[in-house]
Scaffold this motif. Structure first.
Motif, PDB file in Angstrom:
ATOM      1  N   ARG A 294       0.836  -1.204   0.000  1.00 28.60           N
ATOM      2  CA  ARG A 294       0.000   0.000   0.000  1.00 28.60           C
ATOM      3  C   ARG A 294       0.869   1.252   0.000  1.00 28.60           C
ATOM      4  NH1 ARG A 294      -4.434  -1.392   4.656  1.00 28.60           N
ATOM      5  NH2 ARG A 294      -2.529  -1.653   5.875  1.00 28.60           N
ATOM      6  N   ALA A 327       4.524  -0.815  -4.337  1.00 34.37           N
ATOM      7  CA  ALA A 327       3.332   0.017  -4.177  1.00 34.37           C
ATOM      8  C   ALA A 327       3.147   0.961  -5.357  1.00 34.37           C
ATOM      9  CB  ALA A 327       3.411   0.801  -2.864  1.00 34.37           C
ATOM     10  N   SER A 433      -8.310  -4.437   0.571  1.00 33.14           N
ATOM     11  CA  SER A 433      -7.735  -3.130   0.904  1.00 33.14           C
ATOM     12  C   SER A 433      -6.235  -3.203   1.145  1.00 33.14           C
ATOM     13  CB  SER A 433      -8.440  -2.555   2.144  1.00 33.14           C
ATOM     14  OG  SER A 433      -8.306  -3.453   3.237  1.00 33.14           O
ATOM     15  N   CYS A 434      -5.689  -4.401   1.392  1.00 30.65           N
ATOM     16  CA  CYS A 434      -4.235  -4.553   1.547  1.00 30.65           C
ATOM     17  C   CYS A 434      -3.531  -4.618   0.197  1.00 30.65           C
ATOM     18  CB  CYS A 434      -3.901  -5.786   2.369  1.00 30.65           C
ATOM     19  SG  CYS A 434      -4.202  -7.352   1.539  1.00 30.65           S
ATOM     20  N   THR A 435      -4.281  -4.722  -0.886  1.00 28.23           N
ATOM     21  CA  THR A 435      -3.858  -4.729  -2.298  1.00 28.23           C
ATOM     22  C   THR A 435      -3.078  -5.979  -2.710  1.00 28.23           C
ATOM     23  OG1 THR A 435      -1.754  -3.590  -2.010  1.00 28.23           O
ATOM     24  CG2 THR A 435      -3.712  -2.204  -2.240  1.00 28.23           C
TER      25      THR A 435
END
Length: 586
Positions: A294, A327, A433-435
């Motif tokens: 992230r 990221a 959401s942690c990708t």
């Protein structure tokens, strides 16, 4: 060989084209051998062989002078042919001492190694001349294979590019479009560079895509190699090329692949940071930064680095986070952050990088043939939907995710609490959401907890590039050998050209070097001999014939030059005779 086995020295009494006599080193010893050549044919007849020795003990266990480089090389040749890779001089010294009681010097062991390699693989110079015919035959038996060779204006070898049809087919199926490139030095007489382009298959194993050879690792050679790679695979969607920070690769990428992201190997960057700053805290923060999925986590780590060492922070930001961080990567890197897979390929070839170039190419082809068959067979026997590597990774992550708490929002959205930053999972869009879910195309721990709560199968949420069907399809192609490895069909006489490695010494300007032993194809003597099918022995005879012609011409020229010098020095002879001699010399 017999004297070497029985540990005594031989004294050659007579050796000619029709007669051979040998005896023991001790002149009083009755051991002797006499052989004569038959009048017709190439056979020899041994007419006397007294094998019993009558000499004293001093005749045995001597220095064994007959154990020369040629003799020991002949002993090593069968083992070299079986092993398929070059032997080390130190291993030869130990083997000869244990098996035959010979105490060799390192230099002699090196000469014996060279002789064994020359007898099995042929001279290094001749290997370059076989290369065009070998590449032509390789494309004939493997349709779709790409081989490109570049020579300079003097018909000297410069570059070679090879991409097997089976590798290209596998890459265009479901191989992850992240390519690692690297160069490694050759160890032979004509030192050069080997280029490799490597990917990862569905089972996270090395998948060779293409390779090539060049004279030196610089911008020009990398530009040529990447141009040929682009012609072979094009510019795949969401593709990324990873390498070290070699300036030649960077300049070549800007020319050839300006729209393809160029990522840096974080291992090489970590080594540079360790050597430049010599601080463990900076190295640790760099590792946390490139591992972050992230952007918020990345920024947090980099702010901490700015406090610890502002110079290191500025240097890394000047390089560009999109080149080394996960990221900020513009495309998926699929857990591939280093170019170590290219280094792994180079380590597989550590013993063959000093072989003749045609032998080296054949060794790589045979290695890929074994890999494709072995992995295709393993994929056919795999009964799980995911490959063994992906299955083990999912099992490990699933075991950790059993401790998480799942709070469903609806049928596809779940809030998974892990006691830290938690994760918001959407199974329909395969995101978290942690990708990690969307970046790696593999369910993260949050996603696995949500999938288990929804009672759905795990493989349905994994990318196709990790499934057994893709693994099998990637290795569905075959790599066929060149017939017998020796019989080479010459498609055009112009292919039989002067091909010697243009070797560039350190500190020397890039230019074409006229290496000894080379010759041009334009001579009618060669054109008369070359036919549609030739063998290695026939090619060697042709080259020896041309060398003899060149030698005769050179002697004649030297004789004329000597006469010219003599006339100029003594002043004898008329003017017309002097002019004739000078004209012949020119």
């Amino acid at each position: 060989m017999y004297a070497l086995k029985e540990q005594f020295e031989v004294r050659i009494r007579r050796s000619s084209k029709t007669r051979y006599e040998a005896g023991c080193k001790d002149g009083e010893c009755e051991f002797q051998l006499r052989a004569f050549k038959m009048q017709k044919g190439e056979y020899w007849v041994v007419r006397m062989f007294l094998k019993d020795h009558t000499c004293n003990i001093d005749g045995f266990h001597a220095r064994l002078r007959q154990a020369n480089s040629w003799t020991v090389g002949e002993l090593l040749a069968p083992k070299l042919q079986v092993h398929g890779h070059s032997l080390k001089p130190k291993d030869i010294m130990v083997e000869m001492q244990v098996d035959h009681g010979l105490h060799l010097l390192y230099t002699k062991a090196w000469r014996e190694k060279d002789h064994a390699e020359a007898s099995i693989f042929g001279p290094l110079e001749e290997s370059f001349k076989l290369l065009p015919a070998y590449c032509h035959r390789l494309k004939e038996v493997n349709p779709g294979t790409i081989t490109t060779m570049k020579t300079n204006v003097a018909n000297q070898f410069e570059y070679l590019f090879i991409a097997h049809a089976a590798s290209l087919h596998g890459f265009h199926t479901m191989i992850r479009p992240v390519i690692a490139i690297d160069g490694t030095h050759l160890k032979g007489k004509f030192s050069g560079i080997m280029f490799v382009a490597i990917c990862l298959d569905a089972n996270n194993q090395v998948f060779p895509l293409a390779y090539g050879f060049g004279d030196v690792e610089d911008e020009m050679s990398w530009t040529w190699f990447l141009n040929e790679l682009k012609n072979a695979i094009g510019s795949p969607k969401d593709c990324m090329i990873i390498s070290d920070r070699h300036l030649g690769i960077k300049a070549a990428m800007e020319k050839v692949y300006p729209n393809v992201p160029h990522g840096y190997c974080v291992f090489h960057m970590a080594q540079n940071i360790k050597n430049d700053y010599k601080r463990k805290d900076v190295s640790l923060l760099f590792k946390q930064a490139w591992k972050a999925y992230r952007k918020a986590d990345f920024k947090e780590v980099m702010l901490e680095m700015m406090k610890v060492n502002r110079v290191a922070f500025e240097d890394l930001m000047n390089v560009g986070p999109e080149r080394w961080s996960r990221a900020y990567s513009p495309v998926r890197r699929y857990r591939l952050m280093t170019s170590s897979i290219a280094e792994s390929m180079n380590s597989c070839l550590v013993h063959v990088r000093q072989m003749p170039i045609t032998t080296m190419v054949e060794f790589i082809r045979e290695m890929l043939q074994k890999w494709f068959y072995k992995r295709r067979t393993k994929a056919e026997k795999t009964r799980t939907q995911l490959t063994p590597w992906a299955t083990e990774l999912i099992k490990e992550r699933n075991k950790d995710s059993e401790k998480y708490t799942v709070r469903p929002i609806d049928s596809v959205n779940f809030n998974v609490k892990d006691g830290n930053k938690d994760g918001l999972v959407n199974l329909s869009e395969k995101t978290c959401s942690c990708t990690k879910f969307q970046v790696d195309k593999l369910p993260c721990r949050h996603a696995l907890a949500a999938i288990r709560y929804a009672k759905k199968p795990f493989p349905d949420f994994c990318g196709d590039c990790y499934k057994t069907t893709s693994w099998l399809e990637a290795y569905s192609g075959n790599i066929f050998p060149v017939v017998n490895g020796i019989f080479l069909k010459i498609c055009d006489q112009r292919l039989f050209i002067r091909l010697l490695f243009v070797h560039k010494q350190e500190g020397q300007k890039r230019k074409d070097l006229n290496l000894p032993g080379s010759m041009k194809m334009e001579r009618p003597e060669i054109a008369r001999f070359v036919k549609n099918l030739v063998t290695t022995d026939r090619i060697v005879r042709i080259l020896n014939h041309v060398r003899l012609l060149n030698h005769v011409h050179l002697q004649h020229l030297q004789h004329l030059q000597h006469r010219s010098d003599h006339v100029d020095r003594t002043g004898v002879g008329n003017v017309e005779k002097k002019a004739t001699i000078h004209r012949n010399v020119h």
